[in-house]
Write a protein that holds these residues in place. Sequence first.
Motif, PDB file in Angstrom:
ATOM      1  N   UNK A  32     -47.501  64.327  29.591  1.00 57.90           N
ATOM      2  CA  UNK A  32     -47.849  63.311  30.579  1.00 57.90           C
ATOM      3  C   UNK A  32     -49.347  63.318  30.912  1.00 57.90           C
ATOM      4  N   UNK A  33     -49.914  64.478  31.217  1.00 61.62           N
ATOM      5  CA  UNK A  33     -51.336  64.543  31.584  1.00 61.62           C
ATOM      6  C   UNK A  33     -52.234  64.092  30.435  1.00 61.62           C
ATOM      7  N   UNK A  66     -55.406  49.489  23.614  1.00 59.80           N
ATOM      8  CA  UNK A  66     -56.656  49.920  24.256  1.00 59.80           C
ATOM      9  C   UNK A  66     -56.664  51.401  24.650  1.00 59.80           C
ATOM     10  N   UNK A  67     -55.520  51.942  25.026  1.00 62.62           N
ATOM     11  CA  UNK A  67     -55.457  53.367  25.373  1.00 62.62           C
ATOM     12  C   UNK A  67     -55.729  54.231  24.147  1.00 62.62           C
ATOM     13  N   UNK A  68     -55.214  53.814  22.996  1.00 64.81           N
ATOM     14  CA  UNK A  68     -55.458  54.566  21.766  1.00 64.81           C
ATOM     15  C   UNK A  68     -56.922  54.468  21.342  1.00 64.81           C
ATOM     16  N   UNK A  69     -57.497  53.287  21.515  1.00 65.04           N
ATOM     17  CA  UNK A  69     -58.920  53.109  21.201  1.00 65.04           C
ATOM     18  C   UNK A  69     -59.757  53.960  22.148  1.00 65.04           C
ATOM     19  N   UNK A  70     -59.443  53.924  23.440  1.00 61.78           N
ATOM     20  CA  UNK A  70     -60.166  54.710  24.439  1.00 61.78           C
ATOM     21  C   UNK A  70     -60.099  56.207  24.098  1.00 61.78           C
ATOM     22  N   UNK A  75     -55.607  59.262  28.448  1.00 63.08           N
ATOM     23  CA  UNK A  75     -55.848  58.171  27.494  1.00 63.08           C
ATOM     24  C   UNK A  75     -56.063  56.822  28.164  1.00 63.08           C
ATOM     25  N   UNK A  76     -55.534  56.658  29.358  1.00 60.03           N
ATOM     26  CA  UNK A  76     -55.536  55.349  30.019  1.00 60.03           C
ATOM     27  C   UNK A  76     -56.971  54.954  30.367  1.00 60.03           C
ATOM     28  N   UNK A 130     -48.670  53.950  35.123  1.00 62.36           N
ATOM     29  CA  UNK A 130     -48.695  53.223  33.850  1.00 62.36           C
ATOM     30  C   UNK A 130     -48.064  54.051  32.733  1.00 62.36           C
ATOM     31  N   UNK A 131     -48.320  55.356  32.739  1.00 60.84           N
ATOM     32  CA  UNK A 131     -47.739  56.227  31.712  1.00 60.84           C
ATOM     33  C   UNK A 131     -46.224  56.308  31.886  1.00 60.84           C
TER      34      UNK A 131
END
Length: 168
Positions: free
Chosen positions: A60-61, A114-118, A66-67, A77-78
């Motif tokens: 989770x953390x 976007x989270x994966x890109x971030x 990633x967000x 959101x997770x």
Amino acid sequence: MFGTLMLLAVPTLLFRLLGALGVGRFATWRVSTLHGLAMMLVFTASAHFAPSALGPMPGHQDLVAMVPSFVPFPRFAVYATGVLELAGAAGLVREATRPAAGVGLAVLFVLMLPANVHAAVSGIDFNGEPATPLWFRIPEQLLFIAIALWAAYVPQGVRRVRVTAGRG
């Protein structure tokens, strides 16, 4: 890096093997692949609720890290994306709910990109391992989107039967 892809490929091949051995439910590559995606989603969704450093997958953390900063309430959101992944997995295994699940998952996969890109651009580590590089992650995400859209497709000749309770 190949972990998520293997979580899709291995169950897909096992389901298709069952189909080749006579299990009618898995008689086609399409259904076997959709069930493989459902299995992958159960595993990836579990990471949304598990503590970090529990096992080989991020927890989770890690996912909260990633967000991107423009997303409000990253912890929520997770959790929400984990619930949506589980709902999508359940929807994929039933023929009646497969089209809606496919559309919903395709949208979810687009929104999660976007989270994966971030994570890749920011150098975020997961249990000491670097995030999946974009040269691999973006095509992988496109594959997941394509499979989800394949789930949304109702093949020609497949007739929807509506069952009404209480009719005799």
